[in-house]
Design an enzyme around this catalytic site. Structure first.
Site, short mmCIF file in Angstrom:
data_model
loop_
_atom_site.label_atom_id
_atom_site.label_comp_id
_atom_site.label_asym_id
_atom_site.label_seq_id
_atom_site.Cartn_x
_atom_site.Cartn_y
_atom_site.Cartn_z
CG HIS A 87 -75.03 -10.93 71.53
ND1 HIS A 87 -75.78 -9.64 71.31
CD2 HIS A 87 -74.25 -10.75 70.06
CE1 HIS A 87 -75.58 -8.97 70.23
NE2 HIS A 87 -74.94 -9.59 69.25
CG ASP A 166 -71.88 -0.06 70.13
OD1 ASP A 166 -71.11 -0.63 69.24
OD2 ASP A 166 -73.30 -0.28 70.18
NE ARG A 173 -68.86 -0.83 62.80
CZ ARG A 173 -69.22 -1.74 63.53
NH1 ARG A 173 -69.83 -1.77 64.85
NH2 ARG A 173 -69.40 -2.87 62.96
CB SER A 188 -69.98 -3.09 68.25
OG SER A 188 -71.43 -2.66 68.29
CE LYS A 192 -74.73 -3.21 71.96
NZ LYS A 192 -73.57 -3.26 70.98
#
Length: 446
Positions: A87, A166, A173, A188, A192
């Site tokens: 990520h 999320d 947000r 967040s 996932k």
């Protein structure tokens, strides 16, 4: 006797700087998803309290696990190899996912890469993939399992059933100015990934002008939070802090970045994007237990690159996900903008800086990105940087190649383009993106 939990009491406790218990955090997440006991304005109020008061490591870990448990969780235990993902927090020109996933898969790693769409000046992996004609990023669970088993990777968007908390919390947000909270960002991202069912994760936290975290102390705090919370959740984790002052590679814009990713897998990509992609893929191989050291893992990845195995793995991925594999040999089949404008040097000098944020914003104004989630992206438009920091240029030399569709969008981008390339009379004392990898946390970093 303690009464039932109430949203107002949890909000007040965090507002006043208290530490939330696991039960209170679970109550919050379950209420946000189900709507029971929590109204949207109360969810927003707690998000704001967290933004100002923060969360410690234990609270953040509890929030992450509660969000991961709010929906479906994958199980890949039937696969005959390690399952590892990567990520990135996002940067201008960051197309590493398209390169490293096939390389890692060619080395024996199973990569269920779950990505997102671009928002603001940083591009999204899903938008890049959808620039390939026919490429699909949304699949049913059994199709995902079949593609991953057959190809060794799948590049997809999150399913609706995965970590729904999320999606709900991020939407709030985004409209309540509470995005820039390290505990909320950490939860967040990792919720996932935990729901994804992976065994290990490589994180690339960007730092610099073109990054979400522009200042190094903030980026380091986020990286450390991700590393600690991910480790507490049982993930094998490596987190890299990487520079994002200048764009990665030369291309900004979806089809242009796909073309550059293909060129990199062909062994003729820019040095920076090649080096970072290889390093990230090597960490995936090492975390997967397929090498004894980072040096050995990197050698395996470079062999997959040089032999063309990574390119062929990407070709299989494109075919299995409905895309046109001919684009790997004929990039002219990718979407192309009708107009190309050369932005030329007004005088001789040296490129002191390429401002990634300004180039990213200019590309967005051309139509390559979106200011709001509902905006439509033009896959063909974008910018090609024809120079790099430190390079000497002559008067009239092409600095930027602007691919655009409408004169109006080009006109909107021009002020940013004028400020994006900084020329100086002499060579810069130091290049802004050297070294690209600023720091590494986690196992196998040597």
């Amino acid at each position: 006797m303690v009464g039932p939990l109430r949203a107002v009491d949890v909000i007040r406790k965090k507002r006043d700087g208290g530490k939330l218990t696991p039960e209170e955090i679970a109550f919050f997440v379950q209420g946000a998803v189900s709507g029971t006991g929590w109204m949207p304005y109360q969810v927003s109020a707690l998000l704001m309290a967290i933004y100002f008061r923060g969360m410690d490591l234990e609270e953040t870990a509890c929030l992450t696990q509660a969000m991961a448990a709010s929906g479906q969780r994958w199980d890949w235990s039937d696969l005959p190899g390690p399952v590892v993902d990567k990520h990135s927090t996002g940067g201008v020109g960051d197309k590493t996912s398209l390169i490293l996933a096939p390389l890692a898969a060619a080395c024996g790693v199973y990569v269920p890469m779950m990505s997102g769409r671009g928002l603001g000046h940083t591009g999204g992996t899903l938008d890049k993939l959808e620039a390939i004609p026919g490429f699909r990023v949304e699949w049913e669970p059994e199709q995902i399992r079949s593609i991953l088993r057959d190809v060794g990777l799948i590049m997809m968007g999150p399913t609706a059933a995965m970590a729904p908390a999320d999606r709900i919390l991020y939407a709030l947000r985004d409209v309540t100015a509470t995005v820039e909270s390290i505990p909320l960002i950490t939860a967040s991202i990792l919720s996932k990934k935990i729901a994804e069912g992976i065994a290990a994760l490589v994180l690339d936290v960007k730092c610099g002008r073109g990054a979400f975290m522009k200042h190094r102390p903030d980026a380091e705090a986020l990286a450390l939070s991700l590393q600690q919370v991910g480790t507490a959740a049982g993930l094998r984790l490596v987190t890299l802090l990487t520079a994002m002052d200048a764009p990665l590679g030369c291309c900004i814009g979806n089809a242009l970045e796909v073309k550059e990713a293909i060129e990199t897998l062909q062994g003729r990509g820019p040095e920076d994007i090649t080096a970072l992609s290889v390093r990230l893929a090597a960490h995936m191989v090492l975390l997967g237990g397929l090498a004894d050291s980072l040096a050995q893992a990197e050698a395996r990845v470079r062999q997959a690159l040089q032999s063309g195995q990574g390119l062929e793995r990407f070709r299989r991925c494109v075919m299995q996900q409905g895309g046109d594999p001919r684009v790997l040999d004929r990039p002219e089949l990718l979407p192309q903008a009708p107009h190309v404008e050369a932005w030329r040097a007004p005088r001789a000098g040296y490129v002191a800086a390429l401002h990634a944020d300004r180039l990213g914003q200019a590309s967005m104004l051309l139509g390559a990105g979106r200011a709001r989630l509902e905006d439509t992206v033009d896959p063909a438009v974008g910018i090609v940087c024809r120079v790099r920091p430190g390079q000497k240029v002559s008067p009239g030399e092409c600095l930027l190649e602007v691919h655009y569709r409408q004169d109006q969008s080009l006109k909107a981008a021009l002020p940013l383009l004028e400020q994006a390339v900084i020329l100086e009379d002499g060579p810069p004392a130091a290049l802004p993106n050297e070294p690209l990898v600023l720091h590494t946390w986690g196992a196998g970093t040597a």
